[in-house]
Design a protein around this motif. Structure first.
Motif, PDB file in Angstrom:
ATOM      1  N   PRO A   1       9.514  -1.767  75.907  1.00  0.00           N
ATOM      2  CA  PRO A   1       8.123  -2.042  77.067  1.00  0.00           C
ATOM      3  C   PRO A   1       9.483  -2.253  78.121  1.00  0.00           C
ATOM      4  O   PRO A   1       8.729  -2.408  79.123  1.00  0.00           O
ATOM      5  CB  PRO A   1       7.495  -3.595  76.503  1.00  0.00           C
ATOM      6  CG  PRO A   1       8.591  -3.209  75.055  1.00  0.00           C
ATOM      7  CD  PRO A   1       8.945  -2.253  74.757  1.00  0.00           C
TER       8      PRO A   1
ATOM      9  N   LEU B   1       9.227  -0.720  82.202  1.00  0.00           N
ATOM     10  CA  LEU B   1       8.241  -0.876  83.578  1.00  0.00           C
ATOM     11  C   LEU B   1       9.536  -1.336  84.203  1.00  0.00           C
ATOM     12  O   LEU B   1       9.982  -0.804  85.389  1.00  0.00           O
ATOM     13  CB  LEU B   1       8.361  -3.073  83.330  1.00  0.00           C
ATOM     14  CG  LEU B   1       7.283  -3.401  81.793  1.00  0.00           C
ATOM     15  CD1 LEU B   1       7.141  -3.884  81.842  1.00  0.00           C
ATOM     16  CD2 LEU B   1       5.945  -2.176  82.771  1.00  0.00           C
TER      17      LEU B   1
ATOM     18  N   TYR C   1       5.099  -8.419  85.159  1.00  0.00           N
ATOM     19  CA  TYR C   1       6.537  -7.303  84.299  1.00  0.00           C
ATOM     20  C   TYR C   1       7.439  -6.978  84.454  1.00  0.00           C
ATOM     21  O   TYR C   1       8.130  -7.512  84.014  1.00  0.00           O
ATOM     22  CB  TYR C   1       5.180  -6.569  84.416  1.00  0.00           C
ATOM     23  CG  TYR C   1       3.774  -6.650  83.872  1.00  0.00           C
ATOM     24  CD1 TYR C   1       3.706  -5.779  82.691  1.00  0.00           C
ATOM     25  CD2 TYR C   1       2.751  -6.703  85.102  1.00  0.00           C
ATOM     26  CE1 TYR C   1       2.312  -6.328  82.235  1.00  0.00           C
ATOM     27  CE2 TYR C   1       1.138  -6.667  84.129  1.00  0.00           C
ATOM     28  CZ  TYR C   1       1.189  -6.358  83.523  1.00  0.00           C
ATOM     29  OH  TYR C   1       0.599  -6.906  82.501  1.00  0.00           O
TER      30      TYR C   1
ATOM     31  N   LEU D   1       2.221   6.976  75.724  1.00  0.00           N
ATOM     32  CA  LEU D   1       3.345   6.274  74.573  1.00  0.00           C
ATOM     33  C   LEU D   1       3.602   6.524  73.453  1.00  0.00           C
ATOM     34  O   LEU D   1       4.950   6.080  74.112  1.00  0.00           O
ATOM     35  CB  LEU D   1       1.728   5.148  74.417  1.00  0.00           C
ATOM     36  CG  LEU D   1       2.692   3.499  73.853  1.00  0.00           C
ATOM     37  CD1 LEU D   1       3.487   2.998  75.258  1.00  0.00           C
ATOM     38  CD2 LEU D   1       1.265   2.537  73.517  1.00  0.00           C
TER      39      LEU D   1
ATOM     40  N   GLN E   1      -5.200   4.935  79.683  1.00  0.00           N
ATOM     41  CA  GLN E   1      -3.542   4.214  79.524  1.00  0.00           C
ATOM     42  C   GLN E   1      -3.028   3.897  80.026  1.00  0.00           C
ATOM     43  O   GLN E   1      -1.782   3.486  79.070  1.00  0.00           O
ATOM     44  CB  GLN E   1      -3.189   6.720  80.250  1.00  0.00           C
ATOM     45  CG  GLN E   1      -3.754   7.540  79.114  1.00  0.00           C
ATOM     46  CD  GLN E   1      -3.363   8.863  79.651  1.00  0.00           C
ATOM     47  OE1 GLN E   1      -3.204   8.892  81.206  1.00  0.00           O
ATOM     48  NE2 GLN E   1      -3.321   9.732  79.438  1.00  0.00           N
ATOM     49  N   LEU E   2      -2.716   3.443  81.064  1.00  0.00           N
ATOM     50  CA  LEU E   2      -2.197   2.438  81.688  1.00  0.00           C
ATOM     51  C   LEU E   2      -1.940   0.811  80.661  1.00  0.00           C
ATOM     52  O   LEU E   2      -2.038   0.085  80.683  1.00  0.00           O
ATOM     53  CB  LEU E   2      -2.495   1.919  82.998  1.00  0.00           C
ATOM     54  CG  LEU E   2      -1.695   3.052  84.143  1.00  0.00           C
ATOM     55  CD1 LEU E   2      -1.992   2.538  85.770  1.00  0.00           C
ATOM     56  CD2 LEU E   2      -0.268   3.329  84.283  1.00  0.00           C
TER      57      LEU E   2
ATOM     58  N   ALA F   1      -3.039   1.270  77.771  1.00  0.00           N
ATOM     59  CA  ALA F   1      -2.647   1.086  76.207  1.00  0.00           C
ATOM     60  C   ALA F   1      -0.823   1.273  76.660  1.00  0.00           C
ATOM     61  O   ALA F   1       0.285   0.228  75.935  1.00  0.00           O
ATOM     62  CB  ALA F   1      -2.718   2.557  75.935  1.00  0.00           C
ATOM     63  N   ILE F   2      -0.307   1.198  77.535  1.00  0.00           N
ATOM     64  CA  ILE F   2       1.200   0.779  77.900  1.00  0.00           C
ATOM     65  C   ILE F   2       1.792  -0.275  78.133  1.00  0.00           C
ATOM     66  O   ILE F   2       2.043  -0.644  77.696  1.00  0.00           O
ATOM     67  CB  ILE F   2       1.792   1.677  79.300  1.00  0.00           C
ATOM     68  CG1 ILE F   2       1.593   3.656  79.035  1.00  0.00           C
ATOM     69  CG2 ILE F   2       3.011   1.167  79.528  1.00  0.00           C
ATOM     70  CD1 ILE F   2       1.235   4.411  79.961  1.00  0.00           C
ATOM     71  N   LEU F   3       0.164  -0.752  79.516  1.00  0.00           N
ATOM     72  CA  LEU F   3       0.811  -2.498  79.666  1.00  0.00           C
ATOM     73  C   LEU F   3       0.248  -3.166  77.888  1.00  0.00           C
ATOM     74  O   LEU F   3       1.322  -4.518  78.288  1.00  0.00           O
ATOM     75  CB  LEU F   3      -0.996  -2.865  80.502  1.00  0.00           C
ATOM     76  CG  LEU F   3      -0.425  -2.313  82.168  1.00  0.00           C
ATOM     77  CD1 LEU F   3      -1.425  -2.690  83.363  1.00  0.00           C
ATOM     78  CD2 LEU F   3       0.986  -2.802  82.741  1.00  0.00           C
TER      79      LEU F   3
ATOM     80  N   TYR G   1       1.081  -2.234  75.339  1.00  0.00           N
ATOM     81  CA  TYR G   1       2.348  -2.627  74.753  1.00  0.00           C
ATOM     82  C   TYR G   1       2.746  -3.392  75.546  1.00  0.00           C
ATOM     83  O   TYR G   1       4.155  -3.763  74.631  1.00  0.00           O
ATOM     84  CB  TYR G   1       3.138  -0.928  74.242  1.00  0.00           C
ATOM     85  CG  TYR G   1       3.617  -0.472  73.440  1.00  0.00           C
ATOM     86  CD1 TYR G   1       3.993  -1.137  72.169  1.00  0.00           C
ATOM     87  CD2 TYR G   1       4.833  -0.405  74.384  1.00  0.00           C
ATOM     88  CE1 TYR G   1       5.389  -0.917  71.285  1.00  0.00           C
ATOM     89  CE2 TYR G   1       6.175  -0.131  73.699  1.00  0.00           C
ATOM     90  CZ  TYR G   1       6.750  -0.098  72.277  1.00  0.00           C
ATOM     91  OH  TYR G   1       7.730  -0.282  71.205  1.00  0.00           O
ATOM     92  N   ALA G   2       3.853  -3.529  76.154  1.00  0.00           N
ATOM     93  CA  ALA G   2       4.449  -4.198  77.107  1.00  0.00           C
ATOM     94  C   ALA G   2       4.079  -5.618  76.873  1.00  0.00           C
ATOM     95  O   ALA G   2       4.809  -6.205  77.715  1.00  0.00           O
ATOM     96  CB  ALA G   2       4.481  -3.836  79.004  1.00  0.00           C
TER      97      ALA G   2
END
Lengths: 489, 101
Positions: free
Chosen positions: A305, A309, A371, A415, B30-31, B33-35, B37-38
Motif C-alpha cells: 500500500p 501511493l 494518503y 490489486l 478499482q480505485l 478496492a485499492i484505497l 487496501y491502502a
C-alpha cells in the motif's frame, strides 16, 4: 555462439578467436530465429549493430586497449533513451519518439564498445508485472510461451534467457528487474538508489527508479555493473562515490557471513515450490559456512500500500508531460485543453490511466495527508526495519516472487497483480541494492532467490550470489524458446 | 473513505483524461478496492515519524554557473507533432468566439 557468457566471449574476443562482427551476426541470427515466437524486441537495430561491431573489430586490430564489454551484443529496455533510435516506453503515446540524446547508461555502454542489438518490450511506462500492459504486444516466457516473462522489464529478461542478447539493461521501480529475472531464470540486479545515473531513463517514479543489468550469471552481472556504476552530474541523485571493481568480490568466500531471512517473506502466500527452492539455496550457503538466521521485518505487510501511493503520486506528476505538444502522439482538437485530454486518453493504456488517477487523487487537496504523506511516513518505518536488520546481518535473503511465472491473461484484477511485488517492493522504498538469481525450479519453471544488501554494498550480495552459484550444482535445463546452442553454457 | 463516481470524474479532469461512463464506473470500483487496501496503513501509529520523500541525504545539488551547449533547435523540434518558425505549434489556448461555436 551467443550461449557464451560475457566473461567467456570477452576472453575469445581478446584472443581474436572470434570477432565482434561474428558475435553480433550470431546474435542477430538468433533474434531472427526465435523472436517471432518470443517477441522480446520492439526495435532491432540490425544495421547500426553490424556497423558498430565492425568498428570495434577495427579498433581491436589497431591494437587499441578496449573496455571489457567491447564487442558484446546487448539490449536495452525501451524506456532508456537512445539517440536516433526509437524509444517508445511501450506506449502508444510515444509510438514515434526518437530521442535527440543518449541516456547516461547508453552513452557509457556505447563508449565501452558494447553492441546495441535493439530495444526491448516492457509494460507501458514500466507499470506492470507481466509485460502484458505493453501498448504493442505481449512478450512470452522462454520457459513456457503460454506464460508471462514477468515485468515490467519482461523483454530484457526474456532476451537474455533465450540467448538473444548476451546481457540487457532494465529498470526497477518496485521489482521490474528482479521479478522478470526470477520468472525467466536469469540474474537481475537493482543497484542502490543513486548508484547508476537515471539521466535519460524515462521517469516513472523518480525516488524509486533505478537501472540495472540482466545477465546469465553473477560474474557477468559484476562486469556490467562495473561499466554503468559511474557518477553523473546530469542526475542530481547520482551518488558521488567511486565504485569498486565488483569482480573482486567474486571469491566464493562466505564463511562467517551473517544472512538474515525475514520470516514475513516466507509466510502465507508464498508457493510451496518457491519456498522449497529458496530454503534449498540457503542450505547450500549454510554448508559453505554462512550463518543463516531467521529475522523479522515487521512492517513488510505495509510495503505494497505505501508503494502504490508513493509510486503513483510520482507517476501522475512525471506523466503530466505527455500532452501532445513536444513529442509523441497528438490528437488534434480545436482548443488546447481538449487536445491534452484527447491525446492522453488515446495515448495511455488502461493501467497507466488508473495509476495516474490514483496518484492524482492521493495528491489532491484534502487527501494529501491521509494518503501520500501517510505513505511517506510508513516508508520511513520500512527503511528503519532494514536499518535495524543490517546492524547485525551482512545481507538479507528472501524469495524474489511469491510464485512462478503465471499464465498470460490469468490475472485481470489490478490489486491481485500488485501482490506480485510483495517481496521486491520494500527494497525500492528503502533504496537498497538487491539481486535475483535462479535457485531451482518449481513445476518446471524457474524460481528466484533474492539477496538484499546495505546501501552501496552491491559487493556483498554479489559475493554471496557467486558463492551460491559456484556450489549449487550444474543446470543443464534450457528454456523451450532459446537460440540454437542454448542460453546457458 | 470511499471515492465516488463524481470524485473520479473530478480526478480525471485534474489529470486531463477523458474517460467514458463505463470506464468511470470501472475505475471507481478499482480505485475503491485499492484505497480500501491502502487503508491498512491507518492501523500504524506514525505520529512523530518523519516522512521519507527520498532515501538519499541530499539537499540542493548545484553545478557551476557556466554556459553549456544545448541541443540544436531542429533536433529538439524534430519530434514535435507540429512546429512552426522554430516553435511548437498548439491550438488556441484561450477560447475564442470562433473556437467556441
Amino acid at each position: 555462439m551467443t550461449d557464451l557468457t560475457v566473461d567467456l566471449a570477452m576472453a575469445l574476443l581478446e584472443k581474436k578467436e572470434i570477432s565482434a562482427l561474428e558475435l553480433t551476426q550470431a546474435a542477430l541470427t538468433g533474434i531472427e530465429e526465435v523472436d517471432g515466437r518470443l517477441r522480446a524486441f520492439i526495435t532491432v537495430t540490425r544495421e547500426q549493430a553490424l556497423a558498430a561491431a565492425a568498428a570495434v573489430d577495427a579498433r581491436r586490430r589497431s591494437g587499441e586497449k578496449l573496455n571489457p564489454l567491447a564487442g558484446i551484443p546487448m539490449a536495452l529496455k525501451d524506456n532508456i533513451c537512445t539517440r536516433g533510435i526509437l524509444t517508445t516506453c511501450g506506449s502508444r503515446i510515444l509510438y514515434n519518439f526518437v530521442p535527440p540524446y543518449d541516456a547516461a547508461v547508453t552513452e557509457l555502454l556505447r563508449e565501452a564498445g558494447a553492441i546495441l542489438l535493439g530495444k526491448t518490450n516492457l509494460d507501458e511506462f514500466a507499470m506492470g508485472s507481466s509485460t502484458e500492459n505493453s501498448g504493442f504486444f505481449v512478450t512470452r516466457n522462454p520457459w513456457d510461451p503460454e506464460r508471462v516473462p514477468g515485468g515490467s522489464s519482461g523483454g530484457s529478461a526474456a532476451a537474455v534467457a533465450a540467448g538473444e542478447a548476451m546481457f540487457a539493461l532494465g529498470s526497477d521501480t518496485g521489482g521490474s528487474i528482479r521479478q522478470p529475472a526470477a520468472y525467466c531464470g536469469v540474474v537481475g540486479l537493482k543497484p542502490t538508489y543513486g548508484r547508476v545515473s537515471r539521466f535519460g531513463l524515462v521517469a516513472f517514479a523518480s525516488s524509486l527508479d533505478q537501472i540495472g543489468p540482466f545477465t546469465k550469471d553473477v560474474r557477468d552481472c559484476a562486469l556490467v555493473l562495473n561499466a554503468i556504476a559511474v557518477h553523473d552530474p546530469r542526475d542530481s541523485t547520482s551518488a558521488h562515490m567511486p565504485a569498486p571493481d565488483y569482480t573482486t568480490f567474486l571469491d566464493g568466500e562466505v564463511k562467517g557471513m551473517r544472512i538474515g531471512v525475514p520470516r514475513e517473506y516466507l509466510a502465507a502466500g508464498i508457493e510451496e515450490g518457491v519456498k522449497e527452492a529458496v530454503l534449498g539455496a540457503l542450505k547450500v550457503l549454510a554448508s559453505l559456512g554462512a550463518e543463516v538466521e531467521e529475522i523479522s521485518l515487521p512492517h513488510t505487510d505495509y510495503g505494497i500500500p505505501a508503494y502504490y501511493l508513493v509510486a503513483t503520486a510520482e507517476a501522475s506528476s512525471n506523466l503530466a508531460r505527455y500532452d501532445g505538444v513536444q513529442y509523441g502522439l497528438r490528437a488534434e482538437s480545436a482548443n488546447l485543453t481538449d487536445m491534452y485530454k484527447k491525446t492522453r486518453s488515446q495515448g495511455f493504456g488502461d493501467e497507466v490511466k488508473r495509476r495516474i488517477m490514483l496518484g492524482t487523487y492521493s495528491l489532491s487537496s484534502g487527501y494529501y495527508d491521509a494518503y501520500y504523506l501517510k505513505a511517506l511516513k510508513v516508508r520511513t518505518l520500512i527503511r528503519q526495519d532494514f536499518h535495524r536488520a543490517f546492524a547485525s546481518y551482512h545481507c538479507i535473503a528472501t524469495p524474489t516472487t511469491p510464485g512462478v511465472a503465471f499464465k498470460i491473461g490469468a490475472i485481470a484484477d489490478p490489486l491481485t497483480m500488485y501482490m506480485n511485488d510483495v517481496c521486491t517492493i520494500a527494497v525500492n522504498l528503502a533504496g537498497l541494492p538487491a539481486l535475483s538469481m535462479p535457485c531451482g525450479f518449481s513445476g518446471g519453471l524457474p524460481v528466484g532467490l533474492q539477496l538484499i544488501g546495505k546501501p552501496f554494498d552491491e559487493g556483498t550480495i554479489l559475493r554471496v550470489a557467486f558463492a551460491y552459484e559456484q556450489n549449487r550444482g550444474p543446470n543443464h535445463v534450457r528454456p523451450r524458446i532459446s537460440v540454437r546452442g542454448g542460453a546457458f553454457s | 473513505m470511499k471515492i465516488t463516481v463524481e470524485e473520479v470524474a473530478h480526478v480525471a479532469q485534474l489529470a486531463r483524461l477523458e474517460i467514458t461512463e463505463e470506464e468511470m464506473r470501472l475505475y471507481t470500483d478499482q480505485l475503491n478496492a485499492i484505497l480500501e487496501y491502502a487503508a491498512r496503513l491507518d492501523s500504524l501509529d506514525t505520529s512523530g515519524i518523519q516522512p521519507t520523500a527520498h532515501v538519499l541525504p541530499l539537499k540542493n545539488v548545484f553545478r557551476e554557473d557556466i554556459k553549456k551547449t544545448c541541443l540544436p533547435l531542429d533536433e529538439v523540434l524534430a519530434n514535435a507533432p507540429r512546429a512552426e518558425g522554430g516553435m511548437f505549434r498548439v491550438p488556441p489556448v484561450l477560447e475564442t468566439e470562433e473556437a467556441s461555436q
